[in-house]
Design an enzyme around this catalytic site. Structure first.
Site, PDB file in Angstrom:
ATOM      1  N   ARG A 141       0.979  -1.445   0.248  1.00  0.00           N
ATOM      2  CA  ARG A 141       0.253   0.211   0.227  1.00  0.00           C
ATOM      3  C   ARG A 141       0.303   1.664  -0.296  1.00  0.00           C
ATOM      4  NH1 ARG A 141      -3.466  -1.278   4.807  1.00  0.00           N
ATOM      5  NH2 ARG A 141      -1.744  -1.738   5.716  1.00  0.00           N
ATOM      6  N   LYS A 184       7.402  -2.261   6.400  1.00  0.00           N
ATOM      7  CA  LYS A 184       7.343  -3.069   5.855  1.00  0.00           C
ATOM      8  C   LYS A 184       8.307  -3.289   4.133  1.00  0.00           C
ATOM      9  CE  LYS A 184       2.591  -3.509   6.589  1.00  0.00           C
ATOM     10  NZ  LYS A 184       1.110  -2.933   6.698  1.00  0.00           N
ATOM     11  N   VAL A 244      -5.221 -19.538   9.774  1.00  0.00           N
ATOM     12  CA  VAL A 244      -4.319 -19.647   9.404  1.00  0.00           C
ATOM     13  C   VAL A 244      -3.276 -19.413  10.564  1.00  0.00           C
ATOM     14  CG1 VAL A 244      -2.639 -19.258   7.777  1.00  0.00           C
ATOM     15  CG2 VAL A 244      -4.609 -18.458   7.289  1.00  0.00           C
ATOM     16  N   LYS A 286     -15.157 -11.253   1.320  1.00  0.00           N
ATOM     17  CA  LYS A 286     -14.912 -11.958   0.655  1.00  0.00           C
ATOM     18  C   LYS A 286     -15.569 -13.250   0.202  1.00  0.00           C
ATOM     19  CE  LYS A 286     -11.112 -12.824   1.185  1.00  0.00           C
ATOM     20  NZ  LYS A 286      -9.569 -12.643   0.601  1.00  0.00           N
ATOM     21  N   TYR A 296     -16.508  -8.358   6.596  1.00  0.00           N
ATOM     22  CA  TYR A 296     -15.147  -9.589   6.338  1.00  0.00           C
ATOM     23  C   TYR A 296     -15.345 -10.546   6.090  1.00  0.00           C
ATOM     24  CZ  TYR A 296     -10.924 -12.481   6.055  1.00  0.00           C
ATOM     25  OH  TYR A 296     -10.594 -13.103   5.701  1.00  0.00           O
TER      26      TYR A 296
END
Length: 344
Positions: free
Chosen positions: A37, A44, A201, A171, A167
């Site tokens: 971004r 990052k 995850v 998705k 969310y």
């Protein structure tokens, strides 16, 4: 095409899954276009630039989901695209009124960019939240959870809130949008589209100095910090959607992405999870194997459901999971200790 001649694009490059996927792709010899971004975010950028082979085979591009046309530059010249970027918080001041609009518009724009650029295959990081086995009439669950299941957006689940519902919607609708662009290379019709519906995850990605949000959900039985009660609520929400919670190790997820890249031809929807467990089973595992953390009695009590994990499509293609439930849960504890999220 030889790997050293092949370019792939990974959106959302500094994320938990994406950064590990980029590491594996570079290790295997691919040239990677990664989007962030903000290229001015040194924390990052430095994560990705520190990877082995990054100097010679990693190119960084700035692209924001709230300005989806920016992804075209990163996609140009690539044969495969992994779309992992996903908005979690709404950003004001753009043309989209919420994260769902932004996510769906970006999915459409990226798919169209892939078609224009001659990309062979688009592989999308979908979520298990779009594959609920809840019946449309709200009368309970189907017998199993597999690729035929789509989350009924008209229903509300226990433990939901505006953020979790947003969310789920983003998705689910993004996956349906992106699947509509799929065709078959074997039929000579251009872009192949694969959606990989990923379970919760876990695992320790040592590239990151913080505890990823999904790992915090796994250990929400153990800690009442930032993600503590809120993390447990989100974990229970996933259980309400699925009957149980599909889980998978970050290493298996990345291997599944690369497996989908390496197939001669592959199309359609695949769910990705190695285990299907209840929140009570997770709590019982921690109680037995990590007794240094006290478990609240309420976490050891819950409804037993008979929903079964019915997804076999990925394994029928030849994919094999390497990480079991024990490894996922132990690595989540290891990650949280390494990052200071767990003190014991």
């Amino acid at each position: 095409m030889e790997k050293n001649e092949c370019r792939v694009c990974v959106t959302g490059g500094a994320g938990y899954i994406a950064s590990e996927l980029i590491r594996k792709l570079l290790d295997e010899g691919y040239t990677v276009h990664a989007t962030l971004r903000n290229l001015g975010d040194a924390s990052k950028v430095d994560i990705l630039k520190s990877l082995p082979n990054a100097n010679s085979r990693l190119l960084l591009f700035q692209a924001n989901i709230y300005n989806p046309t920016e992804f075209q530059h990163a996609i140009n010249g690539c044969q495969y695209v992994f779309h992992l970027a996903s908005p979690l918080q709404h950003t004001e001041g753009y043309q989209f009124k919420n994260t769902t609009e932004a996510a769906v518009a970006t999915a459409k724009t990226i798919a169209m960019s892939c078609v224009r650029s001659g990309v062979r295959r688009l592989i999308y990081a979908a979520s298990i939240v779009s594959a609920s086995p809840l019946k449309d009439d709200g009368s309970g669950y189907k017998d199993s959870m597999d690729e035929t299941c789509w989350t009924p957006l008209s229903l509300s689940a226990n433990f939901s809130d505006d953020h979790l519902a947003a969310y789920r919607d983003s998705k689910t609708l993004s996956e349906k949008e992106i699947l509509s662009y799929g065709s078959s290379i074997e039929e000579g019709r251009g872009l192949e589209v694969v959606t990989l519906g990923i379970g919760l995850v876990g695992g320790d990605n040592t590239l990151l100095s913080y505890t990823p949000g999904s790992v915090a959900l796994f250990i929400s039985h153990l800690v009442d910090k930032v993600y503590g009660p809120h993390g447990y609520k989100a974990l229970k929400y996933l259980e309400e959607l699925g009957g149980k919670i599909p889980i998978v190790h970050v290493n298996d997820v990345c291997d599944a992405f690369i497996f989908c890249l390496n197939q001669a031809s592959i199309n359609g929807r695949f769910l990705c999870a190695s285990s299907f467990v209840s929140s009570v089973e997770i709590a019982e595992y921690y109680q037995e194997n990590h007794p240094e953390f006290p478990i609240k009695q309420e976490y050891l009590e819950g409804t037993k459901r008979e929903v079964q994990w019915g997804s076999t499509r990925l394994m029928e293609k030849g994919f094999e999971y390497r990480c079991d439930t024990k490894m996922i849960l132990d690595d989540c504890v290891r990650c949280a200790r390494r990052t200071g999220y767990l003190q014991k």
